[in-house]
Scaffold this active site. Structure first.
Site, mmCIF file in Angstrom:
data_model
loop_
_atom_site.group_PDB
_atom_site.id
_atom_site.type_symbol
_atom_site.label_atom_id
_atom_site.label_comp_id
_atom_site.label_asym_id
_atom_site.label_seq_id
_atom_site.Cartn_x
_atom_site.Cartn_y
_atom_site.Cartn_z
ATOM 1 N N CYS A 116 0.883 -1.158 -0.098
ATOM 2 C CA CYS A 116 0.097 0.070 0.019
ATOM 3 C C CYS A 116 0.909 1.171 -0.032
ATOM 4 O O CYS A 116 1.970 1.141 0.334
ATOM 5 C CB CYS A 116 -1.001 -0.061 1.301
ATOM 6 S SG CYS A 116 -2.293 1.257 0.765
ATOM 7 N N CYS A 118 0.012 4.240 1.544
ATOM 8 C CA CYS A 118 -0.214 5.392 2.433
ATOM 9 C C CYS A 118 0.951 5.736 3.400
ATOM 10 O O CYS A 118 0.908 6.651 3.986
ATOM 11 C CB CYS A 118 -1.432 5.103 3.163
ATOM 12 S SG CYS A 118 -1.654 3.471 4.075
ATOM 13 N N CYS A 126 -3.836 6.041 0.037
ATOM 14 C CA CYS A 126 -3.198 4.343 -0.308
ATOM 15 C C CYS A 126 -3.013 4.788 -1.974
ATOM 16 O O CYS A 126 -2.466 3.608 -2.578
ATOM 17 C CB CYS A 126 -4.333 3.673 -0.256
ATOM 18 S SG CYS A 126 -4.700 3.740 1.790
ATOM 19 N N LYS A 191 -11.916 -4.869 2.974
ATOM 20 C CA LYS A 191 -11.216 -4.123 4.224
ATOM 21 C C LYS A 191 -12.090 -2.734 4.209
ATOM 22 O O LYS A 191 -12.469 -2.198 3.296
ATOM 23 C CB LYS A 191 -10.166 -3.404 3.524
ATOM 24 C CG LYS A 191 -9.357 -2.554 4.330
ATOM 25 C CD LYS A 191 -7.900 -2.275 4.051
ATOM 26 C CE LYS A 191 -7.269 -1.256 4.920
ATOM 27 N NZ LYS A 191 -5.836 -0.769 4.575
ATOM 28 N N ARG A 213 -10.790 7.716 3.783
ATOM 29 C CA ARG A 213 -10.519 6.442 2.833
ATOM 30 C C ARG A 213 -11.771 6.090 2.384
ATOM 31 O O ARG A 213 -11.756 4.993 1.665
ATOM 32 C CB ARG A 213 -9.725 5.414 3.442
ATOM 33 C CG ARG A 213 -8.308 5.765 4.262
ATOM 34 C CD ARG A 213 -7.412 4.709 4.119
ATOM 35 N NE ARG A 213 -6.532 4.777 5.084
ATOM 36 C CZ ARG A 213 -5.336 5.762 4.920
ATOM 37 N NH1 ARG A 213 -5.331 6.811 3.793
ATOM 38 N NH2 ARG A 213 -4.146 5.731 5.769
ATOM 39 N N GLU A 229 -16.614 -8.128 -3.633
ATOM 40 C CA GLU A 229 -15.016 -7.955 -3.381
ATOM 41 C C GLU A 229 -14.481 -9.130 -3.474
ATOM 42 O O GLU A 229 -13.495 -9.361 -4.308
ATOM 43 C CB GLU A 229 -14.689 -7.063 -2.352
ATOM 44 C CG GLU A 229 -14.883 -5.849 -2.517
ATOM 45 C CD GLU A 229 -13.939 -4.888 -3.200
ATOM 46 O OE1 GLU A 229 -13.007 -5.549 -3.714
ATOM 47 O OE2 GLU A 229 -13.959 -3.760 -3.120
ATOM 48 N N LYS A 244 -11.070 -7.511 7.087
ATOM 49 C CA LYS A 244 -10.430 -6.598 8.158
ATOM 50 C C LYS A 244 -11.339 -5.278 8.510
ATOM 51 O O LYS A 244 -11.875 -4.702 7.430
ATOM 52 C CB LYS A 244 -9.180 -5.989 7.463
ATOM 53 C CG LYS A 244 -8.622 -5.076 8.244
ATOM 54 C CD LYS A 244 -7.368 -4.548 7.329
ATOM 55 C CE LYS A 244 -6.829 -3.300 8.195
ATOM 56 N NZ LYS A 244 -5.903 -2.483 7.362
ATOM 57 N N SER A 270 -5.443 -2.731 15.195
ATOM 58 C CA SER A 270 -4.934 -1.956 16.165
ATOM 59 C C SER A 270 -5.957 -1.418 17.227
ATOM 60 O O SER A 270 -5.677 -1.583 18.182
ATOM 61 C CB SER A 270 -4.082 -0.830 15.625
ATOM 62 O OG SER A 270 -4.986 0.081 14.804
ATOM 63 N N TYR A 309 -1.787 -8.181 16.934
ATOM 64 C CA TYR A 309 -0.726 -7.636 17.589
ATOM 65 C C TYR A 309 -0.517 -8.438 19.058
ATOM 66 O O TYR A 309 0.319 -8.483 19.703
ATOM 67 C CB TYR A 309 -1.118 -6.271 17.958
ATOM 68 C CG TYR A 309 -1.251 -5.462 16.787
ATOM 69 C CD1 TYR A 309 0.032 -5.032 16.093
ATOM 70 C CD2 TYR A 309 -2.371 -5.223 16.200
ATOM 71 C CE1 TYR A 309 -0.130 -4.518 14.939
ATOM 72 C CE2 TYR A 309 -2.448 -4.425 15.044
ATOM 73 C CZ TYR A 309 -1.370 -4.108 14.110
ATOM 74 O OH TYR A 309 -1.524 -3.477 13.085
HETATM 75 C C1 PBG Z 1 -2.368 0.329 5.162
HETATM 76 C C2 PBG Z 1 -2.793 -0.660 6.206
HETATM 77 C C3 PBG Z 1 -3.681 -0.043 7.389
HETATM 78 C C4 PBG Z 1 -3.640 -1.035 7.944
HETATM 79 C C5 PBG Z 1 -3.382 -2.176 7.645
HETATM 80 N N1 PBG Z 1 -2.584 -1.774 6.289
HETATM 81 C C6 PBG Z 1 -4.237 1.389 7.597
HETATM 82 C C7 PBG Z 1 -5.302 1.819 7.129
HETATM 83 O O1 PBG Z 1 -5.924 1.395 6.031
HETATM 84 O O2 PBG Z 1 -5.591 2.927 7.083
HETATM 85 C C8 PBG Z 1 -4.412 -1.066 9.422
HETATM 86 C C9 PBG Z 1 -3.701 -2.165 10.416
HETATM 87 C C10 PBG Z 1 -4.520 -1.736 11.801
HETATM 88 O O3 PBG Z 1 -5.405 -1.102 12.063
HETATM 89 O O4 PBG Z 1 -3.887 -2.642 12.873
HETATM 90 N N2 PBG Z 1 -3.276 0.645 4.078
HETATM 91 ZN ZN ZN Z 2 -2.947 2.176 2.568
#
Ligand code: PBG
Ligand code: ZN
Length: 321
Positions: A116, A118, A126, A191, A213, A229, A244, A270, A309
């Site tokens: 990605c 970003c 992204c 996602k 996003r 998707e 996700k 996260s 994590y």
């Molecule tokens: C990159 C990406 C993200 C996450 C994984 N790959 C962040 C986003 O899309 O803003 C998030 C992972 C997490 O929150 O642990 N695109």
């Molecule tokens: Zn990204």
């Protein structure tokens, strides 16, 4: 009377009738690598998670080996960002160098590379940006270049998380043309545009500089769209599909795992981690119980692979059992 309690009456019989199991082999541990020397920076919003410079990455890998966690998802944080995210596909970029180090020093670790832009773009989106628009087709060649360069560095699997349309097809073709026919693609297929990513954006310095996003990540109102998707990603050549975030989207995971005969991954993101850590830090919940229960919830909903994590803690607890 139906005696349901018969099968709950001892530990032995409870174990015999357990329907779901968690294995350490199913866990993937996300790791953040930052430019510089001798760095181990705590991420404030994610207690227990650090950004490492390459020279100290081995400390985290040693902990992984000790616990038996062999799968790592790598995120690089470059020192230099620009409009086109050029460090993402530079052969000497932070992520490429970290992967070369990992594969040389810890060949037994399976390295999954997130693809990605970003973390690498000055605007934090992204894809490429024109005014306020996030460009789709113009971004694809950059994602392909990034994927090939991560495979050249030694990545074992490529995981596109950008949510541009057509990226799996483009990346598959690019990898094949470059001789990486054997490298699988783990697609972040479903996602969602989620509030649960904000601690990650502190950890990876990837918050969007303007807007959000929602023009590329999925709307949390939808499930059928996630299945479309996934069908599209399968058509385009994905080997493994992902949902996700995890816990707030277990219905999506269940629907997807029933619909598709493909391995399913889930990303316990996260924000999900931070909420547990915050409550546990206050003594309000029993961290171990809650985390293990969350892992089982994702397995029950159909996850074959759990990106979390908590991976090292979980593996440690599984060892003491
Ligand atoms: C990159 C990406 C993200 C996450 C994984 N790959 C962040 C986003 O899309 O803003 C998030 C992972 C997490 O929150 O642990 N695109
Ligand atoms: Zn990204």
């Amino acid at each position: 009377m139906k005696r349901m309690r018969r099968l709950r009456s001892s530990n032995a019989i409870r174990k015999l009738v357990q329907e779901t199991h968690l294995n350490v082999e199913q866990l993937v541990y996300p790791v953040f690598v930052i430019e510089g020397d001798n760095i181990k920076n705590p991420v404030d919003s994610m207690p227990g998670i650090y950004q490492y410079s390459i020279d100290r990455l081995g400390e985290e890998c040693d902990r992984m080996m000790e616990r038996g966690v062999h799968n790592l998802l790598i995120f690089g944080i470059p020192a230099h960002k620009d409009e086109a995210g050029s460090q993402a596909y530079d052969e000497n970029g932070i992520t490429q160098r970290a992967i070369r180090y990992l594969k040389k020093t810890y060949p037994e670790i399976f390295v999954i590379a997130d693809v990605c832009l970003c973390e690498y773009t000055s605007h934090g989106h992204c894809g490429l940006v024109q005014g306020e628009r996030i460009l789709n087709d113009e971004t694809l060649p950059l994602l392909v270049k990034m994927s090939v360069s991560l495979a050249e560095a030694g990545a074992d699997m490529i995981a596109p998380s950008d949510m541009m349309d057509g990226r799996v097809k483009a990346i598959r073709k690019g990898l094949d043309t470059a001789g990486f026919v054997h490298i699988p693609i783990l697609a972040y297929s479903a996602k969602y545009a989620s509030g649960y990513y904000s601690p990650f954006r502190d950890a990876a310095h990837s918050a969007p500089g303007f807007g959000d996003r929602r023009s590329y990540q999925m709307d949390p109102h939808n499930v059928k769209e996630a299945l479309r998707e996934m069908a599209a990603d399968i058509e385009e050549g994905a080997d493994i599909l992902m949902v996700k975030p995890g816990l707030a989207y277990l219905d999506v995971l269940r629907a997807a795992s029933e619909r598709f005969d493909y391995p399913m991954a889930v990303y316990n993101v996260s924000g999900e981690y931070s909420m547990v850590k915050a409550a546990a830090g206050n003594g309000w919940i029993d961290e171990r119980r809650i985390v293990m229960e969350n892992m089982l919830a994702m397995r029950r909903a159909g996850a074959d692979i759990i990106i979390t994590y908590h991976a090292l803690d979980v593996a440690g607890w599984m060892k003491d059992e």
